[in-house]
Scaffold this motif. Structure first.
Motif, PDB file in Angstrom:
ATOM      1  N   GLN B  21      77.445  18.323  50.439  1.00  0.00           N
ATOM      2  CA  GLN B  21      78.159  18.578  49.185  1.00  0.00           C
ATOM      3  C   GLN B  21      78.750  17.298  48.626  1.00  0.00           C
ATOM      4  O   GLN B  21      78.699  17.040  47.415  1.00  0.00           O
ATOM      5  N   PHE B  47      75.336  30.542  54.636  1.00  0.00           N
ATOM      6  CA  PHE B  47      75.495  30.843  53.216  1.00  0.00           C
ATOM      7  C   PHE B  47      75.875  29.632  52.360  1.00  0.00           C
ATOM      8  O   PHE B  47      75.270  29.400  51.306  1.00  0.00           O
ATOM      9  N   PHE B  51      73.584  28.560  49.226  1.00  0.00           N
ATOM     10  CA  PHE B  51      74.071  28.604  47.838  1.00  0.00           C
ATOM     11  C   PHE B  51      74.010  27.229  47.182  1.00  0.00           C
ATOM     12  O   PHE B  51      73.499  27.062  46.071  1.00  0.00           O
ATOM     13  N   ASN B  52      74.564  26.236  47.890  1.00  0.00           N
ATOM     14  CA  ASN B  52      74.645  24.914  47.252  1.00  0.00           C
ATOM     15  C   ASN B  52      73.279  24.254  47.106  1.00  0.00           C
ATOM     16  O   ASN B  52      73.047  23.502  46.156  1.00  0.00           O
ATOM     17  N   LEU B  55      71.928  25.914  44.082  1.00  0.00           N
ATOM     18  CA  LEU B  55      72.648  25.384  42.921  1.00  0.00           C
ATOM     19  C   LEU B  55      72.121  24.004  42.524  1.00  0.00           C
ATOM     20  O   LEU B  55      71.910  23.706  41.342  1.00  0.00           O
ATOM     21  N   PHE B  58      68.832  24.155  40.936  1.00  0.00           N
ATOM     22  CA  PHE B  58      68.987  24.664  39.567  1.00  0.00           C
ATOM     23  C   PHE B  58      69.429  23.551  38.631  1.00  0.00           C
ATOM     24  O   PHE B  58      68.881  23.354  37.538  1.00  0.00           O
ATOM     25  N   ASN B  59      70.455  22.804  39.114  1.00  0.00           N
ATOM     26  CA  ASN B  59      70.975  21.723  38.258  1.00  0.00           C
ATOM     27  C   ASN B  59      69.966  20.603  38.064  1.00  0.00           C
ATOM     28  O   ASN B  59      70.022  19.876  37.076  1.00  0.00           O
ATOM     29  N   ASN B  82      78.726  34.776  42.214  1.00  0.00           N
ATOM     30  CA  ASN B  82      78.121  33.530  41.752  1.00  0.00           C
ATOM     31  C   ASN B  82      76.644  33.419  42.139  1.00  0.00           C
ATOM     32  O   ASN B  82      75.829  32.886  41.386  1.00  0.00           O
ATOM     33  N   TYR B  85      74.654  35.692  39.915  1.00  0.00           N
ATOM     34  CA  TYR B  85      74.697  35.110  38.573  1.00  0.00           C
ATOM     35  C   TYR B  85      73.704  33.947  38.459  1.00  0.00           C
ATOM     36  O   TYR B  85      72.887  33.860  37.535  1.00  0.00           O
ATOM     37  N   LEU B  86      73.735  33.065  39.448  1.00  0.00           N
ATOM     38  CA  LEU B  86      72.861  31.897  39.438  1.00  0.00           C
ATOM     39  C   LEU B  86      71.408  32.284  39.684  1.00  0.00           C
ATOM     40  O   LEU B  86      70.479  31.728  39.074  1.00  0.00           O
ATOM     41  N   ALA B  89      70.021  33.430  36.485  1.00  0.00           N
ATOM     42  CA  ALA B  89      69.725  32.301  35.592  1.00  0.00           C
ATOM     43  C   ALA B  89      68.440  31.598  36.030  1.00  0.00           C
ATOM     44  O   ALA B  89      67.629  31.169  35.200  1.00  0.00           O
TER      45      ALA B  89
END
Lengths: 567, 333
Positions: B21, B47, B51-52, B55, B58-59, B82, B85-86, B89
């Motif tokens: 991170q 998890f 998730f990250n 993320l 995605f970014n 989240n 939601y992500l 998207a």
């Protein structure tokens, strides 16, 4: 992780997608505020007499529950004409087909008016029982023999039906250069564009349609309606075209599409065609409603050629410059200023257009100010400027119906079958919706397309014939309960074409035009109907003939049909 | 790099994820991705790493890579707002619209402090308008949960408008102006519904108040100008439209409308000048060319009119959706 998540969340919001194209032009229009009701009683009741009159055969138009291709969706036109010259209007219905086996009797239908409120099917005997994917119809006496002929458009070769005058038509299609097998012709109008006294023929094509290459529902963003897979198009499918055929005077027509520059126009899905002198120079122009593409205004250049000036003249788009899903056209002077105005129906989620003619062929869309923006939820099709209550002001009748039968089973706020609309002209081309006062048959829901107007029972008011998808037609008998006067004018050209198509008749402040096609791919009574209100006489009748000559006729008493012959 | 890999062999999954991170925050994405993948080798159901990693994909505009990782994250922690939601998207980015809708629907039912975010997502991305009705449902939830926030009202009004829910939009706008009478936006939104109801003079009053409250806010003078043009008060509209443009020079609709008002007044040369300026700002917009063609036509210069007409038509063909509105989906959930 929280910080990262927050960044993500807002970043995700910031990433946007492009708006996807869709199959048809529509604009999320919401209904305009209705003005307070005028309180004036509405005295025209429309009663459906189709069944009792004998009009019971359904008009076939593609699948009933679902439609895989756009060829199934647009339905067809209707005509009111007096084919046997007995003084009473007969009914002609263009029939479509099905992708699977169509019903055996899915043919065009001609019903002869028995003059007693009944119609007799004479399709076979009269030689008009053609099969196929029929679209539009236009009528006119192209050989000037005194009998009205018909032209019917198809997906594939079109059909010219010459009226022999003996209760029969003969197939004269070979007299017109043939359309290609994949040309899906739609609109047509007879028009004497060169003012030689002979009716020429203008034909529009919706698109070039090929079952072998047409995509199936849901294949692209042009095949969706609000997230529901539906048939594709018109966008994404090959454009249509327009053609002009000059009457050579020997019973045949020559293709002058290229030399007349009509063929220069490209990039449209053309529907209804009307012919009238929109720029007031004495020569007939052509206006075409186009679906999801710019509508077309072909100005007659008076030298055998045309210039397409729809965008410049203000009749190609709405006032915001948006393309619209144009379907049907009504044409008349609705505000009594002496200029011919144009009303065009469009797809759902959009307002119709009321192109007010400011003179010399310059138009402004005044639909919202006119009070005609109150029902954008319907796909509008056949339409007419008709004085339904004979008060001397031209009203509006509009038939509706969505194109996706799948809406019947979807949990949708939209419906495939819609009621009809009647708008009363309050004067000055301002309207109010009186549909709820016009009778139960107006409120009945059908998915309708072509509409034709004419006084079927010769009782002094305008009746309405409507094509319904895969249902029998509707025949709305107009029962007017007031004592307003009326005048019906039948014209006979001598120098001009005998049908007098293109003639303008002015009675008081009303101006109407004899047209070969109008509404949606349909043909109205060639006789013009004027409401006279409380006037006992018509006042002077002014006729501008297609030849360009003008003629005045003395005032006549109300409540009669008169025949005016060109001198 | 090699040393880093060896050093991480023995590290615990949480520590790996934490280091990843930090690397991601420093935009050292490749190394961060390596560490998250390492953590997932040790524990495929870790998890934070799932998730990250999703993320970050995605970014990095790698939604196809994000999808399988976020699907695993959603399976491990199905009640995480989240993640759903992500995931929605990401699905949307790879045109798996129906899967996106399922993910967002799942997010909707998770108690969360983010209904506003979800609503924004629904409005902006949720099929670009195909699911406006669902956005309107979230809007109602938002107003219940966040009734004290002005932005909640404004988001909800937008959702109701897009969904064609006139009555809910009107009620939300009326409530907004009642609660926040000194907010220009609240006055503006209320004015919109008043004019739709035909209360034109009242609408104009609220628009004037919005303009007085914030002279830098471009929408109220534009909308007031629009109302005046529709009423045929073109001369009066000019000042408001110019004020709107003064607030925001690139506000193309205001410039187009100003040109329209000038056309209506037959002030051809001023209209032409305004349209030329508009074209400089947005050369791909077909509307100014269409209006120029109409002006030249009315002036009798058909050659110029034709040139502008052809340009307008070409620009439409090149960008067919520029004058289109996305369609609200009429279907219920």
């Amino acid at each position: 992780m929280n910080t990262l998540v927050r960044n993500l969340v807002f970043c995700a919001v910031c990433w946007s997608f492009n708006v996807k194209a869709q199959g048809v032009a529509t604009h999320n229009a919401i209904a305009e505020k209705r003005s307070a009701f005028s309180g004036i009683p509405w005295t025209s009741k429309l009663v459906d007499t189709a069944r009792t009159a004998g009009l019971r055969s359904p008009v076939i138009a593609g699948g009933e529950k679902t439609k895989r291709y756009i060829i199934e969706a647009n339905g067809s036109g209707v005509a009111l004409l007096d084919f046997d010259n007995d003084g009473f209007l007969d009914v002609f219905l263009v029939n479509g087909s099905r992708l699977d086996t169509p019903p055996v009797d899915a043919t065009n239908k001609l019903y002869r008016n028995s003059q007693k409120g009944l119609f007799e099917d004479v399709s076979v005997a009269a030689g008009v029982a053609q099969k196929g994917w029929g679209s539009g119809v236009c009528a006119g006496d192209y050989d000037n023999d005194g009998f009205t002929d018909l032209f019917v458009t198809y997906w594939g070769p079109n059909v010219l039906l010459r009226n022999t005058g003996k209760g029969k038509f003969v197939d004269a299609s070979k007299a017109v250069p043939a359309a290609g097998a994949k040309d899906w012709s739609s609109g047509c109008t007879f028009v004497d564009y060169d003012r030689d006294g002979l009716l020429d023929l203008f034909v529009t094509s919706y698109q070039k349609f090929d079952l072998a290459t047409a995509p199936l529902p849901g294949k692209t963003s042009n095949c969706e309606w609000k997230g529901m897979p539906v048939f594709c198009g018109p966008r994404g499918l090959p454009y249509g075209k327009v053609s002009l055929y000059r009457n050579k005077g020997d019973g045949t027509f020559a293709d002058v599409t290229a030399s007349s520059k009509i063929g220069d126009a490209q990039g449209f899905y053309a529907f209804t065609a009307v012919a009238a002198d929109l720029n007031e120079d004495g020569w007939p122009d052509l206006y075409v409603a186009s679906d999801s593409t710019p509508s077309l205004f072909f100005r007659n250049q008076k030298d055998g050629t045309f210039a397409e000036i729809g965008a410049e003249a203000g009749v190609a788009f709405n006032e915001h410059g948006f393309e619209q899903g144009g379907m049907g056209i009504a044409l008349a002077d609705c505000n009594g200023d002496g200029h011919l105005d144009v009303f065009k129906t469009n797809f759902a989620g959009d307002h119709p257009n009321l192109y007010l003619n400011r003179g010399k062929g310059v138009f402004e869309d005044g639909v919202l100010r006119a009070g005609l923006g109150v029902n954008p939820q319907y796909v509008g099709w056949g339409v007419g400027f008709v004085d339904l209550d004979n008060d001397g002001l031209i009203d509006v009748f509009q038939a509706n119906g969505h194109v996706y039968p799948e809406l019947e089973t979807a949990k949708s706020s939209e419906e495939y079958r819609n009621p009809r609309l009647v708008y009363r002209n309050l004067g000055g081309c301002r309207f109010e919706d009186v549909s709820h006062l016009a009778g139960a048959a107006v409120a009945e829901k059908h998915s309708s397309r072509g509409v034709a107007f004419g006084d079927i029972d010769n009782d002094g008011d305008v009746d309405v014939l409507i094509m319904n998808m895969n249902e029998p037609p509707t025949l709305l008998r107009n029962d007017v309960s007031n004592k307003n006067g009326w005048l019906r004018v039948k014209l006979q050209g001598t120098k001009s074409n005998r049908s007098a198509i293109g003639a303008e008749v002015t009675v008081g402040k009303q101006k109407l035009v004899v047209m070969s096609q109008t509404s949606f791919l349909s043909h109205n009574d060639l006789r013009l109907h004027f409401g006279l209100g409380t006037q006992a006489e018509s006042g002077v009748i002014r006729v501008r003939w297609p030849s360009g000559e003008t003629q005045e006729f003395a005032s006549v008493k109300a409540n009669q049909e008169i025949v005016l012959v060109e001198k | 790099m090699l040393g880093l890999v060896f050093a991480t062999l023995w590290m615990a999954q949480d520590e790996l994820a934490s280091q990843a991170q930090e690397l991601a925050m420093r935009k050292q994405y490749d190394q961060a991705i390596g560490l998250w993948q390492k953590a997932l080798q040790q524990n495929p159901k870790h998890f934070p790493s799932l998730f990250n990693l999703g993320l970050t994909y995605f970014n990095l505009k790698r939604p196809a890579d994000a999808v399988p990782v976020l699907e695993r994250a959603a399976a491990v922690n199905p009640k995480d707002f989240n993640t759903r939601y992500l995931l929605g998207a990401s699905y949307s980015q790879v045109n798996r619209v129906d899967d996106a809708i399922r993910a967002w629907r799942a997010a909707r039912v998770i108690p969360s402090s983010h209904p506003r975010m979800l609503l924004e997502l629904l409005i902006v991305e949720y099929g670009k308008g195909r699911y406006f009705n669902e956005a309107a449902e979230v809007a109602k939830q938002l107003l219940r949960d966040k009734a004290g926030e002005p932005n909640a009202y404004f988001l909800a009004i937008k959702a109701f408008q897009d969904a064609g829910d006139f009555d809910s939009g009107e009620a939300a706008a009326a409530e907004a102006v009642k609660r926040f009478p000194d907010l220009p936006r609240a006055n503006f939104e209320h004015a919109f519904y008043l004019q739709k109801r035909g209360a034109m003079e009242d609408a104009i009053g609220y628009l004037r108040k919005a303009i007085a409250l914030d002279s830098k806010y471009e929408e109220p003078p534009f909308f007031l100008g629009d109302l005046l043009v529709k009423q045929g008060k073109n001369e009066e509209a000019l000042g408001f439209l110019r004020q709107s443009i003064a607030c925001r020079a690139d506000y193309i609709p205001a410039r187009v409308l100003l040109s329209r008002a000038l056309m209506n007044l037959e002030r051809w040369e001023e209209a032409i000048a305004e349209l030329r300026t508009t074209i400089e700002m947005d050369p791909k917009h077909p509307q100014p060319h269409l209006m120029l063609s109409q002006i030249y036509f009315r002036q009798g210069d058909e050659a110029k009119a034709k040139v502008e007409r052809e340009l307008s038509l070409r620009l439409r063909r090149e960008n067919p959706t520029i004058l289109e509105a996305a369609q609200g989906r009429p279907f219920k959930n």
